[in-house]
Design a protein around this motif. Sequence first.
Motif, short mmCIF file in Angstrom:
data_model
loop_
_atom_site.label_atom_id
_atom_site.label_comp_id
_atom_site.label_asym_id
_atom_site.label_seq_id
_atom_site.Cartn_x
_atom_site.Cartn_y
_atom_site.Cartn_z
N PRO A 98 0.82 -1.22 0.00
CA PRO A 98 0.00 0.00 0.00
C PRO A 98 0.85 1.27 0.00
CG PRO A 98 -0.87 -1.55 1.59
CD PRO A 98 0.44 -2.10 1.12
N ALA A 99 1.99 1.24 0.67
CA ALA A 99 2.84 2.43 0.75
C ALA A 99 3.39 2.83 -0.61
CB ALA A 99 3.98 2.20 1.74
N ILE A 100 3.65 1.82 -1.45
CA ILE A 100 4.20 2.14 -2.78
C ILE A 100 3.15 2.05 -3.88
CG2 ILE A 100 6.60 1.60 -2.23
CD1 ILE A 100 6.22 -1.17 -3.32
N GLY A 101 1.93 1.63 -3.51
CA GLY A 101 0.84 1.60 -4.47
C GLY A 101 0.95 0.50 -5.51
N TRP A 102 1.55 -0.60 -5.18
CA TRP A 102 1.74 -1.68 -6.14
C TRP A 102 0.65 -2.74 -6.03
CZ3 TRP A 102 7.62 -3.16 -6.15
CH2 TRP A 102 8.34 -2.14 -6.79
N THR A 103 0.35 -3.35 -7.16
CA THR A 103 -0.53 -4.51 -7.23
C THR A 103 0.32 -5.77 -7.10
OG1 THR A 103 -0.28 -4.72 -9.61
CG2 THR A 103 -2.08 -3.28 -8.82
N GLN A 104 -0.38 -6.89 -6.98
CA GLN A 104 0.33 -8.17 -6.97
C GLN A 104 1.11 -8.37 -8.27
OE1 GLN A 104 -2.05 -11.59 -5.87
NE2 GLN A 104 -3.22 -10.37 -4.40
N GLY A 132 6.16 -8.86 -11.08
CA GLY A 132 7.02 -8.47 -12.20
C GLY A 132 8.37 -7.95 -11.74
N ARG A 133 8.38 -7.13 -10.71
CA ARG A 133 9.65 -6.59 -10.20
C ARG A 133 10.54 -7.67 -9.61
NH1 ARG A 133 10.00 -0.82 -9.70
NH2 ARG A 133 12.09 -1.25 -8.95
N LEU A 134 9.90 -8.70 -9.02
CA LEU A 134 10.67 -9.78 -8.40
C LEU A 134 11.03 -10.89 -9.38
CD1 LEU A 134 8.74 -10.13 -5.03
CD2 LEU A 134 11.01 -9.14 -5.37
N GLY A 135 10.37 -10.90 -10.55
CA GLY A 135 10.65 -11.95 -11.53
C GLY A 135 10.04 -13.29 -11.16
N VAL A 136 8.86 -13.25 -10.51
CA VAL A 136 8.15 -14.47 -10.14
C VAL A 136 6.71 -14.37 -10.63
CG1 VAL A 136 9.62 -14.85 -8.11
CG2 VAL A 136 7.48 -13.59 -7.84
N SER A 137 5.97 -15.45 -10.49
CA SER A 137 4.58 -15.44 -10.95
C SER A 137 3.68 -14.70 -9.97
CB SER A 137 4.08 -16.88 -11.11
OG SER A 137 3.90 -17.50 -9.85
N ARG A 138 2.55 -14.22 -10.49
CA ARG A 138 1.56 -13.59 -9.65
C ARG A 138 1.01 -14.58 -8.64
NH1 ARG A 138 -2.95 -12.98 -8.28
NH2 ARG A 138 -4.71 -13.39 -9.59
N ARG A 139 0.90 -15.83 -9.04
CA ARG A 139 0.42 -16.87 -8.13
C ARG A 139 1.34 -17.00 -6.91
NH1 ARG A 139 -0.94 -23.21 -9.39
NH2 ARG A 139 -1.42 -23.73 -7.24
N THR A 140 2.63 -16.97 -7.15
CA THR A 140 3.60 -17.05 -6.04
C THR A 140 3.36 -15.91 -5.06
OG1 THR A 140 5.25 -18.19 -7.37
CG2 THR A 140 6.06 -16.95 -5.46
N ILE A 141 3.25 -14.70 -5.59
CA ILE A 141 3.02 -13.53 -4.73
C ILE A 141 1.68 -13.65 -4.02
CG2 ILE A 141 2.63 -11.02 -4.72
CD1 ILE A 141 5.59 -11.97 -5.00
N ASN A 142 0.65 -14.06 -4.72
CA ASN A 142 -0.67 -14.20 -4.12
C ASN A 142 -0.63 -15.18 -2.95
OD1 ASN A 142 -3.43 -15.89 -4.15
ND2 ASN A 142 -3.82 -13.73 -4.64
N GLU A 143 0.05 -16.29 -3.11
CA GLU A 143 0.13 -17.29 -2.04
C GLU A 143 0.92 -16.77 -0.84
OE1 GLU A 143 1.52 -20.83 -3.97
OE2 GLU A 143 -0.43 -21.21 -4.90
N SER A 173 5.37 -20.06 2.24
CA SER A 173 6.46 -19.51 3.04
C SER A 173 7.45 -18.77 2.15
CB SER A 173 7.20 -20.63 3.77
OG SER A 173 6.34 -21.29 4.66
N VAL A 174 8.14 -17.83 2.75
CA VAL A 174 9.25 -17.17 2.07
C VAL A 174 10.47 -18.07 2.22
CG1 VAL A 174 10.82 -15.21 2.20
CG2 VAL A 174 8.36 -14.84 2.35
N ASN A 175 11.03 -18.49 1.09
CA ASN A 175 12.22 -19.33 1.12
C ASN A 175 13.47 -18.46 0.86
OD1 ASN A 175 12.31 -18.85 -1.66
ND2 ASN A 175 11.43 -20.84 -2.19
N ALA A 176 14.61 -19.10 0.81
CA ALA A 176 15.87 -18.36 0.65
C ALA A 176 15.90 -17.55 -0.64
CB ALA A 176 17.06 -19.31 0.72
N ASP A 177 15.42 -18.14 -1.73
CA ASP A 177 15.41 -17.42 -3.01
C ASP A 177 14.53 -16.17 -2.93
OD1 ASP A 177 15.78 -17.20 -6.00
OD2 ASP A 177 13.60 -17.48 -5.90
#
Length: 95
Positions: free
Chosen positions: A16-22, A27-38, A45-49
């Motif tokens: 919310p502070a930066i106004g970003w969507t999932q 996209g910025r992290l280079g992962v799927s939206r599903r990963t972020i949603n979960e 869980s957040v893993n080492a990667d």
Amino acid sequence: MRPTHPGELLREELMPAIGWTQEALAGRLGVSRRTINEILREKRSVNADMAHRLARLFDTTPQFWLGLQQDVDLWNARQAADGEYQKIKPLRKSA
């Protein structure tokens, strides 16, 4: 009281502070939206990667993100199996 899950921090404070969507975060992290949603729904869980990716993006450390996750994991385990843990007799040092 349950510790803060990394997904809760992302969902309630950082995004919310930066106004970003999932989609934007994924996209910025280079992962799927599903990963972020979960992660945001605290179903993953957040893993080492992911900790390295989040640390790079938010100028923190991977240890910060893994520490949040570890606190949640330890708390969850304790809640789920405390009775079993109490049955374990500690080793006593001999005099």
